[in-house]
Design an enzyme around this catalytic site. Structure first.
Site, short mmCIF file in Angstrom:
data_model
loop_
_atom_site.label_atom_id
_atom_site.label_comp_id
_atom_site.label_asym_id
_atom_site.label_seq_id
_atom_site.Cartn_x
_atom_site.Cartn_y
_atom_site.Cartn_z
N GLU A 91 -63.03 92.15 -2.05
CA GLU A 91 -62.52 91.17 -1.09
C GLU A 91 -61.92 91.89 0.11
OE1 GLU A 91 -61.55 87.31 -3.78
OE2 GLU A 91 -59.94 88.74 -3.58
N CYS A 109 -57.35 93.36 6.41
CA CYS A 109 -56.90 94.09 5.22
C CYS A 109 -58.16 94.59 4.49
CB CYS A 109 -56.09 93.11 4.36
SG CYS A 109 -55.41 93.85 2.89
N CYS A 116 -58.91 98.72 -9.34
CA CYS A 116 -57.91 99.77 -9.12
C CYS A 116 -57.41 100.29 -10.46
CB CYS A 116 -56.73 99.23 -8.30
SG CYS A 116 -55.51 100.50 -7.92
N CYS A 120 -50.55 98.26 -11.29
CA CYS A 120 -49.21 97.74 -10.95
C CYS A 120 -49.08 96.34 -11.57
CB CYS A 120 -49.01 97.70 -9.45
SG CYS A 120 -49.20 99.31 -8.68
N CYS A 123 -49.95 92.92 -9.74
CA CYS A 123 -51.13 92.92 -8.85
C CYS A 123 -52.40 92.49 -9.59
CB CYS A 123 -51.31 94.32 -8.28
SG CYS A 123 -52.82 94.52 -7.34
N CYS A 343 -50.60 89.03 -0.71
CA CYS A 343 -50.37 90.36 -1.28
C CYS A 343 -50.43 90.32 -2.80
CB CYS A 343 -48.97 90.82 -0.90
SG CYS A 343 -48.96 91.81 0.54
S1 SF4 Z 1 -50.79 97.26 -5.83
FE1 SF4 Z 1 -52.74 96.78 -6.87
S2 SF4 Z 1 -54.33 97.68 -5.60
FE2 SF4 Z 1 -52.36 98.63 -4.96
S3 SF4 Z 1 -52.18 100.49 -6.20
FE3 SF4 Z 1 -51.15 98.86 -7.37
S4 SF4 Z 1 -52.73 98.03 -8.74
FE4 SF4 Z 1 -53.78 99.19 -7.15
#
Ligand code: SF4
Length: 355
Positions: A91, A109, A116, A120, A123, A343
């Site tokens: 995306e 963005c 990823c 996190c 996220c 976000c």
């Molecule tokens: S916020 Fe999401 S995209 Fe960014 S490093 Fe952490 S897990 Fe990865």
């Protein structure tokens, strides 16, 4: 067959001179057609000799990411789900804004990876896990798609002004392709974005940070999200493997241009990191170590998220404490919440449904 979106200008020049026997200036012409005029077929390149166009068509292709869906939010934020050649999906988001003079512009963005690996806890991209790195052409192809969309749909408001690497993925874990993309972005015969208009956001990866700084090709943003190592390890367990004091030490030595400051992103999670004590700790941390400013991002819970939105009064109190410590802090409301473009919400939903 070669997708020439994957070539930087020096790479394209080397290939066209060595393999196709073309003069060097021909590569610059082709490059301009691709990145400035948005050509998707060699036949459009009318000032390139017919013989060269034929040779190019026999040996190379121009492959843009495919637009799978486009969603527009009530606030104008526009999210694209893009399909790559191998079926992977990512995306990218266009965010509208107006400056004090009323000039309208867009910030894009960009994603740098499919999924990823950093996981996190707030996220949605982290939930997907890591699939693969994006190529040079896939990173910059997002801009070609967005620019074409603006040209077709927003002739009243066509300016793509800023780029932020804050989409899916951790840019410093795809350092090679991100650095090549930044070099191409800075090329005035290509997309021609000045480093001042590009921000690379990292959760704090040791490897690559110095290289990015020394290149001077983009501004830096660091996702902090916690003022102590202990809390950071809870919210961002993998990023926190590089201990906070060491991250800040590295940032203190980060090469900044005159008047440049590091932007710290701090996502306010209700009842987790939004208290007055944490605001004081954060102020101390930032003021003692680095030339930085803070973006306070109000969390908007995704479905199934373990976190809640922060209380508005706490957000304002948090900001006030920072200002009282002479820290520049700005509250940023995530845009595009109704289309899950805010976000931490990017997820390439179609792909996820299939898996
Ligand atoms: S916020 Fe999401 S995209 Fe960014 S490093 Fe952490 S897990 Fe990865």
């Amino acid at each position: 067959m070669r997708n020439i979106l994957n070539d930087t200008l020096p790479e394209l020049t080397a290939w066209m001179t060595e393999e196709l026997g073309e003069p060097r200036f021909r590569a610059a012409q082709v490059w301009q057609w691709i990145w400035q005029k948005g050509a998707r077929d060699f036949s459009e390149m009318t000032d390139v000799s017919k013989a060269c166009r034929t040779r190019l068509a026999e040996t190379a292709r121009i492959v843009w990411p495919e637009v799978v869906t486009v969603q527009e939010s009530r606030d104008g934020t526009t999210k694209f789900l893009l399909g790559m050649e191998d079926g992977a999906q990512i995306e990218t988001v266009l965010i509208p804004s107006e400056d004090r003079e009323g000039n309208r512009r867009w910030t894009q963005c960009l994603s740098s990876q499919v999924g990823c690996a950093m996981g996190c806890t707030f996220c949605s991209t982290g939930d997907m896990g890591f699939e693969r790195n994006l190529t040079h052409g896939e990173i910059l192809g997002q801009i070609l798609v967005a620019r074409a969309h603006l040209g077709d749909n927003r002739p009243d408001w066509p300016i793509l002004r800023n780029l932020v690497f804050m989409g899916m993925g951790e840019p410093l874990l795809n350092l090679g392709n991100v650095m090549r993309a930044l070099e191409s972005l800075n090329n005035d015969r290509g997309l021609n974005f000045s480093p001042r208009r590009i921000t690379v956001s990292t959760c704090g990866i040791e490897k690559g940070l110095r290289e990015l700084g020394e290149s001077g090709l983009a501004y830096l943003a660091v996702s902090l999200h916690a003022p102590t190592q202990e809390l950071r390890a809870r919210i961002m367990p993998k990023a926190a493997r590089w201990p906070l004091p060491e991250l800040l030490k590295a940032l203190a030595a980060y090469p900044l241009k005159t008047r440049e400051r590091i932007t710290f992103e701090y996502l306010l999670l209700g009842g987790v990191n939004d208290g007055p004590e944490q605001a004081h700790q954060l102020a101390k941390l930032v003021s003692e170590t680095v030339r930085g400013k803070l973006n306070l991002i109000v969390y908007n819970p995704a479905e199934g998220s373990p976190y809640e939105a922060p209380d508005e009064a706490r957000v304002l109190a948090f900001e006030k404490i920072l200002w009282n410590h002479n820290i520049t802090a700005i509250i940023r409301k995530s845009k595009g919440q109704d289309i899950k473009a805010a976000c931490g919400q990017l997820k390439a939903a179609n792909k996820t449904l299939n898996t």
